[in-house]
Design a protein around this motif. Structure first.
Motif, PDB file in Angstrom:
ATOM      1  N   SER A 237     -10.678  -6.071  -6.097  1.00  0.00           N
ATOM      2  CA  SER A 237     -10.816  -5.943  -4.647  1.00  0.00           C
ATOM      3  C   SER A 237     -11.637  -7.118  -4.110  1.00  0.00           C
ATOM      4  O   SER A 237     -12.390  -7.000  -3.149  1.00  0.00           O
ATOM      5  CB  SER A 237     -11.459  -4.604  -4.273  1.00  0.00           C
TER       6      SER A 237
ATOM      7  N   PHE B 269      -3.431  -4.870  -9.264  1.00  0.00           N
ATOM      8  CA  PHE B 269      -3.710  -3.978 -10.380  1.00  0.00           C
ATOM      9  C   PHE B 269      -3.294  -4.593 -11.706  1.00  0.00           C
ATOM     10  O   PHE B 269      -2.348  -5.402 -11.756  1.00  0.00           O
ATOM     11  CB  PHE B 269      -2.928  -2.666 -10.206  1.00  0.00           C
TER      12      PHE B 269
ATOM     13  N   LEU C 275      -9.997   7.375  -8.937  1.00  0.00           N
ATOM     14  CA  LEU C 275     -11.057   6.369  -9.087  1.00  0.00           C
ATOM     15  C   LEU C 275     -12.128   6.834 -10.064  1.00  0.00           C
ATOM     16  O   LEU C 275     -12.677   7.929  -9.932  1.00  0.00           O
ATOM     17  CB  LEU C 275     -11.681   6.083  -7.718  1.00  0.00           C
TER      18      LEU C 275
ATOM     19  N   ILE D 132       0.017   2.515  -1.192  1.00  0.00           N
ATOM     20  CA  ILE D 132       0.341   1.839  -2.428  1.00  0.00           C
ATOM     21  C   ILE D 132       1.608   2.482  -2.986  1.00  0.00           C
ATOM     22  O   ILE D 132       1.963   3.606  -2.611  1.00  0.00           O
ATOM     23  CB  ILE D 132      -0.807   1.907  -3.472  1.00  0.00           C
TER      24      ILE D 132
ATOM     25  N   LEU E 206      -7.543  -9.972  -0.547  1.00  0.00           N
ATOM     26  CA  LEU E 206      -6.251  -9.348  -0.293  1.00  0.00           C
ATOM     27  C   LEU E 206      -5.125 -10.248  -0.819  1.00  0.00           C
ATOM     28  O   LEU E 206      -5.236 -11.475  -0.710  1.00  0.00           O
ATOM     29  CB  LEU E 206      -6.052  -9.119   1.212  1.00  0.00           C
TER      30      LEU E 206
ATOM     31  N   ARG F  82     -11.987   2.559   0.530  1.00  0.00           N
ATOM     32  CA  ARG F  82     -13.400   2.321   0.749  1.00  0.00           C
ATOM     33  C   ARG F  82     -13.653   0.832   0.730  1.00  0.00           C
ATOM     34  O   ARG F  82     -12.771   0.038   0.485  1.00  0.00           O
ATOM     35  CB  ARG F  82     -14.211   3.020  -0.352  1.00  0.00           C
TER      36      ARG F  82
ATOM     37  N   TYR G  13      -9.248   2.989 -12.559  1.00  0.00           N
ATOM     38  CA  TYR G  13      -8.622   4.263 -12.216  1.00  0.00           C
ATOM     39  C   TYR G  13      -8.058   4.912 -13.477  1.00  0.00           C
ATOM     40  O   TYR G  13      -7.643   4.223 -14.416  1.00  0.00           O
ATOM     41  CB  TYR G  13      -7.461   4.075 -11.236  1.00  0.00           C
TER      42      TYR G  13
ATOM     43  N   GLN H 262      -8.283  -2.783 -11.116  1.00  0.00           N
ATOM     44  CA  GLN H 262      -7.828  -3.311  -9.822  1.00  0.00           C
ATOM     45  C   GLN H 262      -8.909  -4.218  -9.250  1.00  0.00           C
ATOM     46  O   GLN H 262     -10.076  -3.842  -9.210  1.00  0.00           O
ATOM     47  CB  GLN H 262      -7.567  -2.169  -8.839  1.00  0.00           C
TER      48      GLN H 262
ATOM     49  N   CYS I 246      -6.373   9.847  -2.813  1.00  0.00           N
ATOM     50  CA  CYS I 246      -4.940   9.567  -2.726  1.00  0.00           C
ATOM     51  C   CYS I 246      -4.197  10.851  -2.451  1.00  0.00           C
ATOM     52  O   CYS I 246      -4.632  11.933  -2.860  1.00  0.00           O
ATOM     53  CB  CYS I 246      -4.417   9.016  -4.057  1.00  0.00           C
ATOM     54  N   GLY I 247      -3.038  10.697  -1.795  1.00  0.00           N
ATOM     55  CA  GLY I 247      -2.117  11.818  -1.705  1.00  0.00           C
ATOM     56  C   GLY I 247      -1.451  12.034  -3.054  1.00  0.00           C
ATOM     57  O   GLY I 247      -1.664  11.285  -4.003  1.00  0.00           O
TER      58      GLY I 247
ATOM     59  N   TRP J 136      -0.133  -2.675  -3.964  1.00  0.00           N
ATOM     60  CA  TRP J 136      -0.734  -2.368  -2.666  1.00  0.00           C
ATOM     61  C   TRP J 136       0.214  -2.849  -1.576  1.00  0.00           C
ATOM     62  O   TRP J 136       0.660  -4.006  -1.605  1.00  0.00           O
ATOM     63  CB  TRP J 136      -2.074  -3.068  -2.570  1.00  0.00           C
TER      64      TRP J 136
ATOM     65  N   LEU K 226       1.701  -0.693 -10.185  1.00  0.00           N
ATOM     66  CA  LEU K 226       1.047  -0.315  -8.933  1.00  0.00           C
ATOM     67  C   LEU K 226       0.988  -1.523  -8.009  1.00  0.00           C
ATOM     68  O   LEU K 226       0.567  -2.610  -8.406  1.00  0.00           O
ATOM     69  CB  LEU K 226      -0.365   0.200  -9.209  1.00  0.00           C
TER      70      LEU K 226
ATOM     71  N   TYR L  42       2.251   6.341  -2.385  1.00  0.00           N
ATOM     72  CA  TYR L  42       1.018   7.092  -2.200  1.00  0.00           C
ATOM     73  C   TYR L  42       0.315   6.609  -0.928  1.00  0.00           C
ATOM     74  O   TYR L  42       0.234   5.396  -0.692  1.00  0.00           O
ATOM     75  CB  TYR L  42       0.046   6.855  -3.353  1.00  0.00           C
TER      76      TYR L  42
ATOM     77  N   THR M 139     -12.683  -4.787   4.758  1.00  0.00           N
ATOM     78  CA  THR M 139     -11.350  -5.346   5.031  1.00  0.00           C
ATOM     79  C   THR M 139     -10.708  -5.896   3.763  1.00  0.00           C
ATOM     80  O   THR M 139      -9.550  -5.606   3.462  1.00  0.00           O
ATOM     81  CB  THR M 139     -11.462  -6.475   6.063  1.00  0.00           C
ATOM     82  N   THR M 140     -11.462  -6.692   3.021  1.00  0.00           N
ATOM     83  CA  THR M 140     -10.894  -7.308   1.825  1.00  0.00           C
ATOM     84  C   THR M 140     -11.235  -6.535   0.564  1.00  0.00           C
ATOM     85  O   THR M 140     -10.468  -6.532  -0.384  1.00  0.00           O
ATOM     86  CB  THR M 140     -11.406  -8.749   1.680  1.00  0.00           C
ATOM     87  N   ASN M 141     -12.376  -5.884   0.547  1.00  0.00           N
ATOM     88  CA  ASN M 141     -12.816  -5.132  -0.632  1.00  0.00           C
ATOM     89  C   ASN M 141     -12.228  -3.732  -0.570  1.00  0.00           C
ATOM     90  O   ASN M 141     -12.938  -2.760  -0.311  1.00  0.00           O
ATOM     91  CB  ASN M 141     -14.342  -5.104  -0.673  1.00  0.00           C
ATOM     92  N   TRP M 142     -10.892  -3.630  -0.798  1.00  0.00           N
ATOM     93  CA  TRP M 142     -10.200  -2.355  -0.637  1.00  0.00           C
ATOM     94  C   TRP M 142      -9.993  -1.697  -1.969  1.00  0.00           C
ATOM     95  O   TRP M 142      -9.400  -2.274  -2.894  1.00  0.00           O
ATOM     96  CB  TRP M 142      -8.844  -2.583   0.039  1.00  0.00           C
ATOM     97  N   TYR M 143     -10.447  -0.466  -2.112  1.00  0.00           N
ATOM     98  CA  TYR M 143     -10.120   0.355  -3.262  1.00  0.00           C
ATOM     99  C   TYR M 143     -10.101   1.793  -2.779  1.00  0.00           C
ATOM    100  O   TYR M 143     -10.787   2.147  -1.834  1.00  0.00           O
ATOM    101  CB  TYR M 143     -11.091   0.142  -4.426  1.00  0.00           C
ATOM    102  N   SER M 144      -9.299   2.623  -3.443  1.00  0.00           N
ATOM    103  CA  SER M 144      -9.068   3.961  -2.900  1.00  0.00           C
ATOM    104  C   SER M 144      -9.906   5.007  -3.611  1.00  0.00           C
ATOM    105  O   SER M 144      -9.970   5.030  -4.836  1.00  0.00           O
ATOM    106  CB  SER M 144      -7.589   4.321  -2.988  1.00  0.00           C
ATOM    107  N   ASP M 145     -10.507   5.882  -2.821  1.00  0.00           N
ATOM    108  CA  ASP M 145     -11.259   6.977  -3.407  1.00  0.00           C
ATOM    109  C   ASP M 145     -10.545   8.323  -3.258  1.00  0.00           C
ATOM    110  O   ASP M 145     -10.910   9.286  -3.932  1.00  0.00           O
ATOM    111  CB  ASP M 145     -12.684   7.045  -2.851  1.00  0.00           C
TER     112      ASP M 145
END
Lengths: 121, 107
Positions: free
Chosen positions: B91, B98, B46, A38, B94, A100, B36, B89, A111-112, A48, A46, A95, A103-109
């Motif tokens: 989900s 946000f 998160l 992202i 796709l 988690r 977030y 956000q 991050c760098g 994606w 933000l 980032y 495929t479509t239900n993407w959210y990040s738990d």
């Protein structure tokens, strides 16, 4: 503890390719999850960019058309982003993230810390 | 793409206050909504997933609710470390998209 770390050039010239690598520690990419990128810029908030599963299936934001390529190297526990034909609009903090869901239900738990990439000649 | 709209864009509050941030989706997204927190110079962190599920390690003063198109994030009693920017956000499909963010500032 899962940790992600971005690396790559902080300055890229217009029309060239932005290349970043994310090194993952504390978790094996080949065990699962959707690993993604992202970015955040003042103008667009933000955004994606795309994601990749450990098997190599990739998904990317249509807004970036065909400029995006995401790859994975499970032997090094890394995944990478290439964004070609960059312009000033691609200047952002990038980032890498573990996604988690599915495929479509993407959210990040995880991050760098993020890396600033500036596009300028 | 599904558009996510947060309100307010900024909010001033005091330690101990109860605050609510709203997020609206441009189409129904079921409960595929995540929240977030982001502090300056840091990555988004998160807080809530699937509209109302508290992420592990997140204090219980944070809660989320809603379904369909309208969602809320509530902080029951603000602590100094809660002053940050909050993003929703979706989900549902796709690309994940946000909201523009809500900056929570100290009054």
């Amino acid at each position: 503890q899962v940790q992600l770390q971005e690396s790559g050039p902080g300055l890229v010239k217009p029309s060239e390719t932005l290349s970043l690598t994310c090194t993952v520690s504390g978790y094996s990419i080949s065990s699962g999850y959707y690993w993604g990128w992202i970015r955040q810029s003042p103008g667009k908030g933000l955004e994606w960019i795309g994601s990749i599963y450990h098997s190599g299936n990739t998904y990317h934001n249509p807004s970036l058309k065909s400029r995006v390529s995401i790859s994975v190297d499970t032997s090094r526990n890394q995944f990478s982003l290439n964004l070609n034909s960059v312009t000033a609009a691609d200047t952002a903090v990038y980032y890498c993230a573990r996604g988690r869901g599915s495929t479509t239900n993407w959210y990040s738990d995880y991050c760098g810390q993020g890396t600033l990439v500036t596009v300028s000649s | 793409d599904i558009q996510m709209t947060q309100s307010p864009s900024s909010l001033s509050a005091s330690v101990g206050d109860r605050v609510t941030i709203t997020c609206r989706a441009s189409q129904t997204i079921g409960m595929y909504l995540n929240w977030y927190q982001q502090k300056p110079g840091k990555a988004p962190n998160l807080l809530i997933y699937a509209a109302s599920n508290l992420e592990s390690g997140v204090p219980s003063r944070f809660s989320g609710s809603g379904s369909g198109t309208d969602f809320t994030l509530t902080i029951s009693s603000l602590l100094p470390e809660d002053f940050a920017t909050y993003y929703c956000q979706q989900s549902y499909n796709l690309p994940p998209t946000f909201g523009q963010g809500t900056k929570l500032e100290i009054k």
